[in-house]
Design an enzyme around this catalytic site. Sequence first.
Site, PDB file in Angstrom:
ATOM      1  N   SER A  46       0.797  -1.224   0.000  1.00  8.31           N
ATOM      2  CA  SER A  46       0.000   0.000   0.000  1.00  8.31           C
ATOM      3  C   SER A  46       0.829   1.272   0.000  1.00  8.31           C
ATOM      4  CB  SER A  46      -0.922   0.009   1.223  1.00  8.31           C
ATOM      5  OG  SER A  46      -0.187  -0.185   2.419  1.00  8.31           O
ATOM      6  N   HIS A 253      -1.010   5.601   6.855  1.00 10.99           N
ATOM      7  CA  HIS A 253      -0.462   5.617   5.496  1.00 10.99           C
ATOM      8  C   HIS A 253      -0.113   7.050   5.096  1.00 10.99           C
ATOM      9  CE1 HIS A 253      -2.258   1.588   5.304  1.00 10.99           C
ATOM     10  NE2 HIS A 253      -1.405   1.362   4.323  1.00 10.99           N
TER      11      HIS A 253
END
Length: 272
Positions: A46, A253
């Site tokens: 990711s 993230h």
Amino acid sequence: MRLSRFTAYASSLLLAAAAALTGAGAAHADSGSQGAAPAYVALGDSYSSGVGAGSYDSGSGSCKRSTRAFPALWAAAHSPASFSFTACSGARTDDVLNSQLGPLNSGTGLVSLSVGGNDAGFADVMTTCVLQSESTCVSRINEAKAYVDSTLPGKLDRVYSAIKGKAPSARVVVLGYPRFYKLGGSCLAGLTERERTAVNSGADHLNAALAKRAADHGFAFGDVTSTFTGHEICSGAPWLHSVNWANIGESYHPTAAGQSGGYLPVFSRSAS
């Protein structure tokens, strides 16, 4: 008190981790425009696909490949001979081996890769640290470090060897992971300072292993620690999501600024 405060938070993280792993197997290649730069293939998890940056390609499904991810930004700026973007949210080393290497061939000139965090159990580490005691958090991080020392190197070797076998002439850049927390920062709740220190230490430990295995295979290592310094969670200008209740899967993230300001410069330097 700690358990009741964070039960909903931890449950959401567990759901996000499960969702990320569900999407790990899917991968698709997208071709770019013709140009002078070498054929480029972007592999990984990711942090390469761009989860957290928004502007996701609807065709990538649960892999969540973003037009704001550093591979797409680099390709847009350099017009490689071809651009294949197979990085996928939740990917582990086995997913890269089984689902992402198709575009690689003898004509591939450049490869980027971020993988290892999911193998080391990042989601479970963070859930443990939120839900359980400080000592249990530190113990779980030490368990992850032991996995990085004992098991992860062999998994990385298999991935790196497969890349070299399929694209023997390519320059391969392995990207690391940022430290997540600014210590002594502005956060007034959440993990304790000892837990934040331990989480950062886990990231450093993983990066050291990635750098060592990359060097042993003749690959470049892109260390993003310095570019994210001053932009961690608990800083005044974070480039990492903390808990994003609107989209829990983006928690921990990089934001779009983290991709363009944290990852892209490091990859650009390493790719040349």
